[in-house]
Design an enzyme around this catalytic site. Structure first.
Site, PDB file in Angstrom:
ATOM      1  N   ARG A  92      51.723  33.627  32.021  1.00  0.00           N
ATOM      2  CA  ARG A  92      52.437  34.403  33.016  1.00  0.00           C
ATOM      3  C   ARG A  92      51.515  35.227  33.927  1.00  0.00           C
ATOM      4  O   ARG A  92      51.654  35.188  35.156  1.00  0.00           O
ATOM      5  CB  ARG A  92      53.414  35.397  32.357  1.00  0.00           C
ATOM      6  CG  ARG A  92      54.718  34.795  31.939  1.00  0.00           C
ATOM      7  CD  ARG A  92      55.195  35.473  30.688  1.00  0.00           C
ATOM      8  NE  ARG A  92      54.320  35.062  29.606  1.00  0.00           N
ATOM      9  CZ  ARG A  92      54.510  33.932  28.903  1.00  0.00           C
ATOM     10  NH1 ARG A  92      55.552  33.212  29.101  1.00  0.00           N
ATOM     11  NH2 ARG A  92      53.645  33.555  27.970  1.00  0.00           N
ATOM     12  N   THR A  93      50.618  35.984  33.317  1.00  0.00           N
ATOM     13  CA  THR A  93      49.827  36.930  34.119  1.00  0.00           C
ATOM     14  C   THR A  93      48.936  36.175  35.098  1.00  0.00           C
ATOM     15  O   THR A  93      48.902  36.472  36.298  1.00  0.00           O
ATOM     16  CB  THR A  93      48.995  37.834  33.186  1.00  0.00           C
ATOM     17  OG1 THR A  93      49.854  38.344  32.169  1.00  0.00           O
ATOM     18  CG2 THR A  93      48.367  38.984  33.955  1.00  0.00           C
ATOM     19  N   LYS A 119      25.883  29.546  27.998  1.00  0.00           N
ATOM     20  CA  LYS A 119      24.412  29.570  28.004  1.00  0.00           C
ATOM     21  C   LYS A 119      23.884  30.952  27.667  1.00  0.00           C
ATOM     22  O   LYS A 119      22.699  31.220  27.768  1.00  0.00           O
ATOM     23  CB  LYS A 119      23.893  29.149  29.388  1.00  0.00           C
ATOM     24  CG  LYS A 119      24.380  27.808  29.860  1.00  0.00           C
ATOM     25  CD  LYS A 119      23.895  27.580  31.301  1.00  0.00           C
ATOM     26  CE  LYS A 119      24.707  26.488  31.962  1.00  0.00           C
ATOM     27  NZ  LYS A 119      24.555  26.528  33.434  1.00  0.00           N
ATOM     28  N   ARG A 149      41.168  39.339  32.542  1.00  0.00           N
ATOM     29  CA  ARG A 149      41.639  39.556  31.163  1.00  0.00           C
ATOM     30  C   ARG A 149      40.467  39.299  30.231  1.00  0.00           C
ATOM     31  O   ARG A 149      39.728  38.337  30.397  1.00  0.00           O
ATOM     32  CB  ARG A 149      42.790  38.616  30.818  1.00  0.00           C
ATOM     33  CG  ARG A 149      43.196  38.707  29.354  1.00  0.00           C
ATOM     34  CD  ARG A 149      44.474  37.964  29.058  1.00  0.00           C
ATOM     35  NE  ARG A 149      45.618  38.638  29.635  1.00  0.00           N
ATOM     36  CZ  ARG A 149      46.890  38.274  29.402  1.00  0.00           C
ATOM     37  NH1 ARG A 149      47.145  37.236  28.613  1.00  0.00           N
ATOM     38  NH2 ARG A 149      47.880  38.937  29.944  1.00  0.00           N
ATOM     39  N   HIS A 182      47.576  46.964  29.547  1.00  0.00           N
ATOM     40  CA  HIS A 182      48.015  45.817  30.360  1.00  0.00           C
ATOM     41  C   HIS A 182      48.831  46.421  31.513  1.00  0.00           C
ATOM     42  O   HIS A 182      50.052  46.263  31.587  1.00  0.00           O
ATOM     43  CB  HIS A 182      48.856  44.891  29.491  1.00  0.00           C
ATOM     44  CG  HIS A 182      49.114  43.531  30.078  1.00  0.00           C
ATOM     45  ND1 HIS A 182      48.838  43.198  31.392  1.00  0.00           N
ATOM     46  CD2 HIS A 182      49.648  42.404  29.516  1.00  0.00           C
ATOM     47  CE1 HIS A 182      49.186  41.940  31.607  1.00  0.00           C
ATOM     48  NE2 HIS A 182      49.673  41.435  30.487  1.00  0.00           N
TER      49      HIS A 182
HETATM   50  N1   CP Z   1      53.125  38.865  29.356  1.00  0.00           N
HETATM   51  C1   CP Z   1      51.913  38.279  29.333  1.00  0.00           C
HETATM   52  O1   CP Z   1      50.874  38.956  29.416  1.00  0.00           O
HETATM   53  O2   CP Z   1      51.938  36.918  29.214  1.00  0.00           O
HETATM   54  P1   CP Z   1      50.668  35.978  29.255  1.00  0.00           P
HETATM   55  O3   CP Z   1      49.833  36.322  28.023  1.00  0.00           O
HETATM   56  O4   CP Z   1      51.191  34.579  29.222  1.00  0.00           O
HETATM   57  O5   CP Z   1      49.888  36.298  30.492  1.00  0.00           O
END
Ligand code: CP
Length: 306
Positions: free
Chosen positions: A53-54, A82, A103, A131
């Site tokens: 999603r993100t 590497k 992320r 998040h």
């Molecule tokens: N809600 C969320 O962070 O989903 P993903 O891990 O799929 O990005």
């Protein structure tokens, strides 16, 4: 207020006025056609931990605004293999783009990246820590489905120890007049440090292991997955993974209000029954779709297009 050149690292950096700024730009993004707003701008997506999603909603947000996307790909096919350091990788990627969405499994990785990059970095999740973009879309969803954020009772159930979406949203709700109820197994309780933070902010909260008793008090129930990937001990994961399973029968047993809305950051792995999907309670798929206008708002604000 969030402005050109800023990074988005933690929801702790935002007060209620700054949160409302993002939500109102997101609402405008959803209403208006902005297909040329980001013409000539490049977003680099660096997802060094799994995401559906993100990552895709960041990409969709940029593409729908007329910008372009450069994806780092998976670490297996990068020069991390590497031995390249995260700092060097950030320095290199920042030369190829205008903004980075990152992320990373390490807590604090996004803040480190923001200090090095010399351009806006948006934290798309750092370990069990924060998040913030998920939190903005969670707040946007709450405001859309309930018409307000103030005055609501919000329950959290599941993995409250490692759940970064829970940590970020609990902090954000402390900026509003909300009651918070935290339901989890004893081993996955909300961190004591976060509760201290809520106490200092004067938040009314309860900690419980009993989901059924909490249901009738709630306007929003935020359900989360028990996250296998955060457990050092796989036996501990096996012991706790089935602690709660939310379904229609449980909502009825708990006396759920008609206006209750169920949210989940997704993915789900058994804690949220599909028998809720077609009921008015379920807003989790709408919540995921809201990631696009909210991330459009964040990108346009940090790139000075607002
Ligand atoms: N809600 C969320 O962070 O989903 P993903 O891990 O799929 O990005």
């Amino acid at each position: 207020m969030l402005q050109s050149g800023d990074s988005v690292i933690s929801i702790r950096d935002f007060d209620s006025e700054e949160i409302q700024q993002v939500l109102s730009v997101a609402a405008r993004m959803e209403r208006e056609d902005n297909r040329d707003l980001m013409r000539g701008k490049i977003l680099a997506t660096m997802f060094l931990e799994a995401s559906t999603r993100t990552k895709l909603s960041f990409m969709s947000a940029m593409l729908r605004l007329g910008g372009e996307v450069l994806d780092f790909g998976d670490t297996e096919h990068s020069s991390f293999k590497k031995g390249e350091s995260l700092s060097d990788a950030i320095r290199i990627v920042s030369g190829y783009c205008d903004v980075i969405a990152m992320r990373h499994p390490w807590e604090g990785a996004a803040r480190l990246a923001a200090q090095i990059a010399g351009l806006p970095v948006i934290n798309a999740g750092d370990g069990a820590n924060q998040h913030p973009t998920q939190t903005f879309l969670d707040l946007y969803t709450i405001q859309k489905v309930r018409g307000r954020i103030d005055g609501l009772s919000v329950g959290f159930v599941g993995d409250l120890k490692y759940g970064r979406t829970v940590h970020s949203l609990a902090t954000a709700l402390s900026r509003f007049d909300c009651r918070q109820i935290f339901v989890s197994p004893p081993t996955l309780r909300i961190p004591a440090g976060l509760l201290r933070e809520l106490e200092e902010a004067g938040v009314r909260y309860e900690v419980s292991e009993d989901l059924v008793s909490a249901i009738s008090k709630l306007d929003i129930l935020y359900c989360t997955r028990i996250q296998r990937e955060r457990f050092a001990d796989s036996l501990e994961y096996e012991r706790t993974k089935g602690a709660y399973r939310l379904d229609l029968a449980l909502l009825e047993r708990g006396g759920a209000r008609d206006e209750l809305r169920i949210m989940h950051p997704l993915p789900r792995v058994g804690e949220l029954s599909t028998d809720l999907d077609d009921t008015p309670y379920a807003v989790y798929f709408q919540q995921a779709r809201n990631g696009v206008p909210v991330r459009q708002a964040l990108l346009s604000l940090v790139l000075g297009k607002e």
